[in-house]
Enzyme design. Sequence first.
Site, mmCIF file in Angstrom:
data_model
loop_
_atom_site.group_PDB
_atom_site.id
_atom_site.type_symbol
_atom_site.label_atom_id
_atom_site.label_comp_id
_atom_site.label_asym_id
_atom_site.label_seq_id
_atom_site.Cartn_x
_atom_site.Cartn_y
_atom_site.Cartn_z
ATOM 1 N N ASP A 8 10.942 -28.574 2.369
ATOM 2 C CA ASP A 8 12.009 -28.159 3.263
ATOM 3 C C ASP A 8 12.202 -26.653 3.028
ATOM 4 O O ASP A 8 11.685 -26.090 2.060
ATOM 5 C CB ASP A 8 13.275 -28.941 2.938
ATOM 6 C CG ASP A 8 14.457 -28.513 3.777
ATOM 7 O OD1 ASP A 8 14.283 -28.268 4.979
ATOM 8 O OD2 ASP A 8 15.568 -28.417 3.212
ATOM 9 N N ASP A 10 15.622 -24.483 3.861
ATOM 10 C CA ASP A 10 16.957 -24.089 3.410
ATOM 11 C C ASP A 10 17.431 -24.960 2.257
ATOM 12 O O ASP A 10 17.464 -26.185 2.355
ATOM 13 C CB ASP A 10 17.944 -24.180 4.571
ATOM 14 C CG ASP A 10 17.584 -23.225 5.688
ATOM 15 O OD1 ASP A 10 17.344 -22.047 5.385
ATOM 16 O OD2 ASP A 10 17.519 -23.650 6.853
ATOM 17 N N GLU A 17 22.120 -21.420 2.382
ATOM 18 C CA GLU A 17 23.220 -21.824 3.250
ATOM 19 C C GLU A 17 24.470 -20.959 3.070
ATOM 20 O O GLU A 17 24.994 -20.384 4.024
ATOM 21 C CB GLU A 17 23.562 -23.298 3.027
ATOM 22 C CG GLU A 17 22.423 -24.260 3.356
ATOM 23 C CD GLU A 17 22.073 -24.322 4.832
ATOM 24 O OE1 GLU A 17 22.677 -23.597 5.640
ATOM 25 O OE2 GLU A 17 21.166 -25.097 5.184
ATOM 26 N N GLY A 51 20.039 -29.193 12.228
ATOM 27 C CA GLY A 51 19.621 -28.197 13.212
ATOM 28 C C GLY A 51 20.717 -27.229 13.598
ATOM 29 O O GLY A 51 21.867 -27.615 13.821
ATOM 30 N N GLY A 52 20.372 -25.939 13.666
ATOM 31 C CA GLY A 52 21.344 -24.903 13.989
ATOM 32 C C GLY A 52 21.905 -25.026 15.393
ATOM 33 O O GLY A 52 23.122 -24.882 15.608
ATOM 34 N N GLU A 54 22.111 -27.698 17.133
ATOM 35 C CA GLU A 54 22.933 -28.903 17.142
ATOM 36 C C GLU A 54 24.295 -28.641 16.498
ATOM 37 O O GLU A 54 25.322 -29.163 16.949
ATOM 38 C CB GLU A 54 22.199 -30.028 16.430
ATOM 39 C CG GLU A 54 21.006 -30.582 17.200
ATOM 40 C CD GLU A 54 19.771 -29.672 17.155
ATOM 41 O OE1 GLU A 54 18.794 -29.959 17.871
ATOM 42 O OE2 GLU A 54 19.768 -28.675 16.402
ATOM 43 N N ARG A 55 24.325 -27.835 15.440
ATOM 44 C CA ARG A 55 25.604 -27.483 14.808
ATOM 45 C C ARG A 55 26.466 -26.663 15.761
ATOM 46 O O ARG A 55 27.680 -26.867 15.852
ATOM 47 C CB ARG A 55 25.341 -26.719 13.511
ATOM 48 C CG ARG A 55 24.720 -27.593 12.426
ATOM 49 C CD ARG A 55 24.146 -26.798 11.275
ATOM 50 N NE ARG A 55 23.362 -27.674 10.418
ATOM 51 C CZ ARG A 55 22.451 -27.251 9.541
ATOM 52 N NH1 ARG A 55 22.212 -25.958 9.400
ATOM 53 N NH2 ARG A 55 21.772 -28.124 8.815
ATOM 54 N N HIS A 85 22.461 -19.076 19.254
ATOM 55 C CA HIS A 85 21.502 -19.406 18.204
ATOM 56 C C HIS A 85 20.508 -18.269 17.991
ATOM 57 O O HIS A 85 20.127 -17.966 16.855
ATOM 58 C CB HIS A 85 20.760 -20.698 18.547
ATOM 59 C CG HIS A 85 19.923 -21.221 17.434
ATOM 60 N ND1 HIS A 85 18.547 -21.147 17.442
ATOM 61 C CD2 HIS A 85 20.263 -21.790 16.247
ATOM 62 C CE1 HIS A 85 18.079 -21.670 16.315
ATOM 63 N NE2 HIS A 85 19.092 -22.059 15.584
ATOM 64 N N LYS A 88 22.354 -15.625 16.040
ATOM 65 C CA LYS A 88 22.530 -16.074 14.653
ATOM 66 C C LYS A 88 21.217 -15.970 13.888
ATOM 67 O O LYS A 88 21.181 -15.524 12.731
ATOM 68 C CB LYS A 88 23.062 -17.505 14.643
ATOM 69 C CG LYS A 88 23.240 -18.096 13.249
ATOM 70 C CD LYS A 88 22.033 -18.940 12.887
ATOM 71 C CE LYS A 88 22.117 -19.368 11.432
ATOM 72 N NZ LYS A 88 20.937 -20.180 11.027
ATOM 73 N N THR A 126 14.368 -28.040 9.964
ATOM 74 C CA THR A 126 15.080 -28.031 11.235
ATOM 75 C C THR A 126 15.440 -26.616 11.673
ATOM 76 O O THR A 126 15.875 -26.416 12.803
ATOM 77 C CB THR A 126 16.380 -28.859 11.137
ATOM 78 O OG1 THR A 126 17.214 -28.306 10.125
ATOM 79 C CG2 THR A 126 16.078 -30.311 10.788
#
Length: 262
Positions: A8, A10, A17, A51-52, A54-55, A85, A88, A126
Amino acid sequence: MTPALVFDCDGVLADTERDGHLPAFNETFEHFGLPVHWSEDDYASVLRIGGGKERLTSLLTPDFVTRAGLPSDPEAQRAAVTDWHAEKTRRYTARVRAGDLPGRPGIARIVHEAHDAGWLLAVASTSAESSVRAVLEHVVGQDAAAWFAVFAGDVVPRKKPAPDVYELAVRELGVSPTDVVVVEDSANGLRAAVGAGLTTVVTISSYTADEDFTGAALVVDSLGDLPDTPDRVLQDPHHVEPTGQVTLDTLTELLRLTGGRP
């Protein structure tokens, strides 16, 4: 068959994070004049969403849409999320390239061990691919980053905890699930990897220490780098007993014990 080591991004390659994604989200909200600012506790809850994009989409309650002056049309809202996104991701990537997010202990070491032993290497995340590649190059160096296949962002329709990204990685790498070790940091990531039938090592990160890691083959606070940053073993159901750092021999033994390579 050739074994593979899949990370993975992050929380695994770097503890990104708190010092990377969270401030990048909040800077983006301010940039677009959005009426939201996530605290560390808020973000801990948001991280349960994979997922960014999705957040960000989770913000779009009727009340938020009204307060933010956003369009009611779903297509226009999706376009706005895409713009947020992208901004960001730009801000986050700049933080990574500035060297603000050091790699976690043991990552560069075990990447070189695996490459030298002929293992395949990949990242399954993700996060946006550009963000993943920036972290990867920062942590292991540009030359070593070229050894990796990267499966990231919207490459699959369902994100973790769905197993899709790991199933894709197995197919594209051309390996058997019994020849793959995954390194994850979260319960969602663990569920995704185990759902794909993969042996999984968990290295807890700043936001995941209290999560349920049932099903992990090994749980440590990091992969470790001796002598300065030894690992701390938290769960060791197969009794591989890494002494100070998780090595390639540790991972090979886990594959043998979990039904992988002999």
